[in-house]
Design a protein around this motif. Structure first.
Motif, PDB file in Angstrom:
ATOM      1  N   ASP A  57       0.905  -1.293  -0.091  1.00 24.58           N
ATOM      2  CA  ASP A  57       0.065   0.082  -0.191  1.00 24.58           C
ATOM      3  C   ASP A  57       0.887   1.165   0.006  1.00 24.58           C
ATOM      4  O   ASP A  57       1.514   1.655   0.946  1.00 24.58           O
ATOM      5  N   PRO A  58       0.986   1.873  -1.114  1.00 28.08           N
ATOM      6  CA  PRO A  58       1.891   2.984  -1.332  1.00 28.08           C
ATOM      7  C   PRO A  58       1.385   4.342  -0.506  1.00 28.08           C
ATOM      8  O   PRO A  58       2.115   5.068  -0.198  1.00 28.08           O
ATOM      9  N   GLY A  59       0.274   4.241  -0.146  1.00 31.62           N
ATOM     10  CA  GLY A  59      -0.459   5.321   0.758  1.00 31.62           C
ATOM     11  C   GLY A  59      -0.284   5.152   2.173  1.00 31.62           C
ATOM     12  O   GLY A  59      -1.132   5.754   2.821  1.00 31.62           O
ATOM     13  N   THR A  60       0.164   4.360   2.639  1.00 28.02           N
ATOM     14  CA  THR A  60       0.512   4.299   4.325  1.00 28.02           C
ATOM     15  C   THR A  60       1.322   5.324   4.899  1.00 28.02           C
ATOM     16  O   THR A  60       2.031   6.127   4.235  1.00 28.02           O
ATOM     17  N   GLU A  61       0.931   5.740   6.251  1.00 23.75           N
ATOM     18  CA  GLU A  61       1.501   6.881   6.849  1.00 23.75           C
ATOM     19  C   GLU A  61       3.033   6.831   6.637  1.00 23.75           C
ATOM     20  O   GLU A  61       3.769   7.578   6.450  1.00 23.75           O
ATOM     21  N   ALA A  62       3.583   5.588   7.130  1.00 16.02           N
ATOM     22  CA  ALA A  62       5.189   5.285   6.916  1.00 16.02           C
ATOM     23  C   ALA A  62       5.660   5.781   5.559  1.00 16.02           C
ATOM     24  O   ALA A  62       6.569   6.367   5.439  1.00 16.02           O
ATOM     25  N   ARG A  63       4.949   5.309   4.494  1.00 15.34           N
ATOM     26  CA  ARG A  63       5.650   5.657   3.011  1.00 15.34           C
ATOM     27  C   ARG A  63       5.598   7.067   2.706  1.00 15.34           C
ATOM     28  O   ARG A  63       6.259   7.670   2.376  1.00 15.34           O
ATOM     29  N   ARG A  64       4.482   7.453   3.191  1.00 13.39           N
ATOM     30  CA  ARG A  64       4.064   9.247   3.079  1.00 13.39           C
ATOM     31  C   ARG A  64       5.046   9.809   3.641  1.00 13.39           C
ATOM     32  O   ARG A  64       5.411  10.947   3.385  1.00 13.39           O
ATOM     33  N   ALA A  65       5.437   9.400   4.997  1.00  9.38           N
ATOM     34  CA  ALA A  65       6.301  10.237   5.803  1.00  9.38           C
ATOM     35  C   ALA A  65       8.081  10.038   5.573  1.00  9.38           C
ATOM     36  O   ALA A  65       8.557  10.732   5.888  1.00  9.38           O
ATOM     37  N   SER A  66       8.252   9.180   4.760  1.00  8.26           N
ATOM     38  CA  SER A  66       9.319   8.780   4.287  1.00  8.26           C
ATOM     39  C   SER A  66      10.174   9.856   3.436  1.00  8.26           C
ATOM     40  O   SER A  66       9.345  10.247   2.473  1.00  8.26           O
ATOM     41  N   ARG A  67      11.321  10.172   3.668  1.00  2.45           N
ATOM     42  CA  ARG A  67      12.105  11.241   2.980  1.00  2.45           C
ATOM     43  C   ARG A  67      13.101  10.558   2.142  1.00  2.45           C
ATOM     44  O   ARG A  67      13.861  11.136   1.586  1.00  2.45           O
ATOM     45  N   GLY A  68      13.169   9.137   1.878  1.00  2.00           N
ATOM     46  CA  GLY A  68      13.922   8.744   1.062  1.00  2.00           C
ATOM     47  C   GLY A  68      15.075   8.090   2.166  1.00  2.00           C
ATOM     48  O   GLY A  68      15.185   8.207   3.361  1.00  2.00           O
ATOM     49  N   ILE A  69      16.238   7.637   1.547  1.00  2.00           N
ATOM     50  CA  ILE A  69      17.309   6.851   2.340  1.00  2.00           C
ATOM     51  C   ILE A  69      18.436   7.927   1.877  1.00  2.00           C
ATOM     52  O   ILE A  69      18.784   7.993   0.605  1.00  2.00           O
ATOM     53  N   GLU A  70      19.246   8.170   3.044  1.00  2.00           N
ATOM     54  CA  GLU A  70      20.432   8.840   2.621  1.00  2.00           C
ATOM     55  C   GLU A  70      21.578   7.988   2.308  1.00  2.00           C
ATOM     56  O   GLU A  70      21.591   6.880   2.698  1.00  2.00           O
ATOM     57  N   ALA A  71      22.417   8.222   1.102  1.00  4.91           N
ATOM     58  CA  ALA A  71      23.522   7.561   0.479  1.00  4.91           C
ATOM     59  C   ALA A  71      24.479   8.450   0.350  1.00  4.91           C
ATOM     60  O   ALA A  71      24.397   9.712  -0.117  1.00  4.91           O
ATOM     61  N   ALA A  72      25.794   7.956   0.299  1.00  9.08           N
ATOM     62  CA  ALA A  72      27.004   8.704   0.092  1.00  9.08           C
ATOM     63  C   ALA A  72      27.184   8.871  -1.440  1.00  9.08           C
ATOM     64  O   ALA A  72      26.766   8.150  -2.271  1.00  9.08           O
ATOM     65  N   ALA A  73      27.601  10.009  -1.867  1.00 10.84           N
ATOM     66  CA  ALA A  73      27.742  10.446  -3.432  1.00 10.84           C
ATOM     67  C   ALA A  73      28.473   9.470  -3.954  1.00 10.84           C
ATOM     68  O   ALA A  73      29.568   8.886  -3.361  1.00 10.84           O
ATOM     69  N   ARG A  74      28.464   8.920  -5.246  1.00 11.24           N
ATOM     70  CA  ARG A  74      29.507   8.129  -5.959  1.00 11.24           C
ATOM     71  C   ARG A  74      30.658   9.185  -6.360  1.00 11.24           C
ATOM     72  O   ARG A  74      30.431  10.123  -6.715  1.00 11.24           O
ATOM     73  N   GLY A  75      31.628   8.527  -6.666  1.00 13.41           N
ATOM     74  CA  GLY A  75      32.729   9.094  -7.019  1.00 13.41           C
ATOM     75  C   GLY A  75      34.149   8.271  -7.028  1.00 13.41           C
ATOM     76  O   GLY A  75      34.121   7.277  -6.362  1.00 13.41           O
ATOM     77  N   PRO A  76      34.961   8.853  -7.956  1.00 14.23           N
ATOM     78  CA  PRO A  76      36.353   7.631  -7.927  1.00 14.23           C
ATOM     79  C   PRO A  76      37.152   7.638  -6.447  1.00 14.23           C
ATOM     80  O   PRO A  76      37.653   6.741  -6.344  1.00 14.23           O
ATOM     81  N   ARG A  77      36.740   8.537  -5.759  1.00 16.73           N
ATOM     82  CA  ARG A  77      37.412   8.552  -4.208  1.00 16.73           C
ATOM     83  C   ARG A  77      36.831   7.355  -3.491  1.00 16.73           C
ATOM     84  O   ARG A  77      37.233   7.020  -2.481  1.00 16.73           O
ATOM     85  N   ARG A  78      35.623   6.667  -3.893  1.00 14.79           N
ATOM     86  CA  ARG A  78      35.077   5.757  -3.060  1.00 14.79           C
ATOM     87  C   ARG A  78      35.316   4.570  -3.682  1.00 14.79           C
ATOM     88  O   ARG A  78      34.603   3.460  -3.101  1.00 14.79           O
ATOM     89  N   VAL A  79      35.779   4.450  -4.742  1.00 13.59           N
ATOM     90  CA  VAL A  79      36.294   3.136  -5.520  1.00 13.59           C
ATOM     91  C   VAL A  79      37.374   2.387  -4.771  1.00 13.59           C
ATOM     92  O   VAL A  79      38.484   2.966  -4.231  1.00 13.59           O
ATOM     93  N   VAL A  80      37.185   1.267  -4.358  1.00 14.98           N
ATOM     94  CA  VAL A  80      38.115   0.352  -3.678  1.00 14.98           C
ATOM     95  C   VAL A  80      38.633  -0.628  -4.618  1.00 14.98           C
ATOM     96  O   VAL A  80      37.732  -1.477  -5.046  1.00 14.98           O
TER      97      VAL A  80
END
Length: 109
Positions: A57-80
Protein backbone atom coordinates in the motif's frame (compact mmCIF):
# COMPACT_ATOMS: atom_id res chain seq x y z
CA UNK A 1 -7.31 -18.72 -2.93
CA UNK A 2 -8.70 -15.18 -2.72
CA UNK A 3 -12.41 -14.71 -2.04
CA UNK A 4 -13.98 -11.32 -2.73
CA UNK A 5 -17.60 -10.89 -1.63
CA UNK A 6 -18.25 -7.72 -3.66
CA UNK A 7 -16.22 -6.12 -6.43
CA UNK A 8 -15.44 -2.99 -4.39
CA UNK A 9 -12.64 -2.06 -6.78
CA UNK A 10 -10.77 -5.38 -6.91
CA UNK A 11 -9.49 -6.32 -10.34
CA UNK A 12 -8.21 -9.55 -11.82
CA UNK A 13 -6.84 -9.40 -15.36
CA UNK A 14 -7.64 -5.66 -15.32
CA UNK A 15 -11.37 -6.40 -14.93
CA UNK A 16 -13.59 -5.79 -11.88
CA UNK A 17 -13.89 -8.97 -9.89
CA UNK A 18 -16.05 -10.65 -7.23
CA UNK A 19 -15.92 -14.35 -6.32
CA UNK A 20 -13.00 -16.75 -5.89
CA UNK A 21 -9.72 -16.66 -7.74
CA UNK A 22 -6.30 -18.22 -7.33
CA UNK A 23 -3.86 -15.35 -8.10
CA UNK A 24 -0.93 -16.33 -10.27
CA UNK A 25 2.21 -16.78 -8.20
CA UNK A 26 5.49 -15.69 -9.64
CA UNK A 27 9.21 -15.54 -9.10
CA UNK A 28 9.83 -12.78 -11.65
CA UNK A 29 7.89 -9.57 -12.13
CA UNK A 30 4.86 -9.07 -9.96
CA UNK A 31 2.56 -8.11 -12.89
CA UNK A 32 0.93 -11.54 -13.20
CA UNK A 33 1.17 -12.21 -9.48
CA UNK A 34 -0.86 -9.33 -8.12
CA UNK A 35 -4.43 -8.30 -7.50
CA UNK A 36 -4.90 -4.50 -7.55
CA UNK A 37 -7.33 -2.49 -5.42
CA UNK A 38 -6.74 1.13 -6.42
CA UNK A 39 -3.06 1.76 -5.67
CA UNK A 40 -2.94 -1.19 -3.24
CA UNK A 41 -1.65 -4.57 -4.39
CA UNK A 42 -1.87 -8.11 -3.11
CA UNK A 43 1.29 -9.79 -4.43
CA UNK A 44 1.79 -13.56 -4.48
CA UNK A 45 5.54 -14.31 -4.57
CA UNK A 46 7.07 -17.79 -4.66
CA UNK A 47 10.20 -18.39 -2.60
CA UNK A 48 11.83 -21.83 -2.68
CA UNK A 49 8.69 -23.27 -4.23
CA UNK A 50 6.40 -21.94 -1.48
CA UNK A 51 3.81 -19.29 -2.44
CA UNK A 52 3.11 -16.49 0.00
CA UNK A 53 1.03 -13.31 0.14
CA UNK A 54 2.24 -9.75 0.59
CA UNK A 55 0.25 -6.58 0.76
CA UNK A 56 1.61 -3.36 -0.75
CA UNK A 57 0.00 0.00 0.00
CA UNK A 58 1.92 3.06 -1.23
CA UNK A 59 -0.46 5.31 0.72
CA UNK A 60 0.50 4.14 4.23
CA UNK A 61 1.55 6.77 6.77
CA UNK A 62 5.11 5.38 6.93
CA UNK A 63 5.53 5.61 3.15
CA UNK A 64 4.10 9.14 2.98
CA UNK A 65 6.37 10.27 5.83
CA UNK A 66 9.49 8.75 4.25
CA UNK A 67 11.99 11.27 2.89
CA UNK A 68 14.09 8.63 1.19
CA UNK A 69 17.34 6.95 2.15
CA UNK A 70 20.54 8.88 2.68
CA UNK A 71 23.39 7.54 0.61
CA UNK A 72 26.93 8.68 0.01
CA UNK A 73 27.65 10.32 -3.32
CA UNK A 74 29.40 8.16 -5.92
CA UNK A 75 32.80 9.08 -7.20
CA UNK A 76 36.34 7.87 -7.86
CA UNK A 77 37.38 8.51 -4.22
CA UNK A 78 34.90 5.83 -3.12
CA UNK A 79 36.25 3.11 -5.42
CA UNK A 80 38.16 0.31 -3.70
CA UNK A 81 40.34 -1.90 -5.88
CA UNK A 82 39.78 -5.62 -5.45
CA UNK A 83 40.22 -9.03 -7.03
CA UNK A 84 37.45 -11.49 -7.87
CA UNK A 85 38.12 -15.14 -7.08
CA UNK A 86 35.29 -17.51 -8.13
CA UNK A 87 34.19 -20.39 -5.91
CA UNK A 88 35.47 -23.82 -6.87
CA UNK A 89 31.96 -25.28 -6.63
CA UNK A 90 28.38 -24.07 -6.34
CA UNK A 91 27.50 -22.94 -2.79
CA UNK A 92 24.06 -22.67 -1.20
CA UNK A 93 24.23 -20.83 2.12
CA UNK A 94 21.06 -20.67 4.25
CA UNK A 95 20.12 -17.31 5.73
CA UNK A 96 17.20 -16.29 7.93
CA UNK A 97 14.30 -14.48 6.29
CA UNK A 98 11.90 -11.95 7.81
CA UNK A 99 9.78 -14.76 9.27
CA UNK A 100 12.77 -16.41 10.94
CA UNK A 101 12.91 -19.34 8.50
CA UNK A 102 16.19 -20.40 6.89
CA UNK A 103 16.19 -19.77 3.13
CA UNK A 104 18.68 -21.10 0.60
CA UNK A 105 20.55 -18.61 -1.59
CA UNK A 106 22.39 -20.26 -4.47
CA UNK A 107 25.74 -18.69 -5.31
CA UNK A 108 26.96 -19.47 -8.80
CA UNK A 109 30.61 -20.15 -9.33
Amino acid sequence: MLTVAETGGFQVGRRPFAGEVRPAAGTGTETAARVPLGEKRLVVPVREGVPGARGHDPGTEARRASRGIEAAARGPRRVVPGRFTPYEARRVPRLGDTLGRARAFALAR
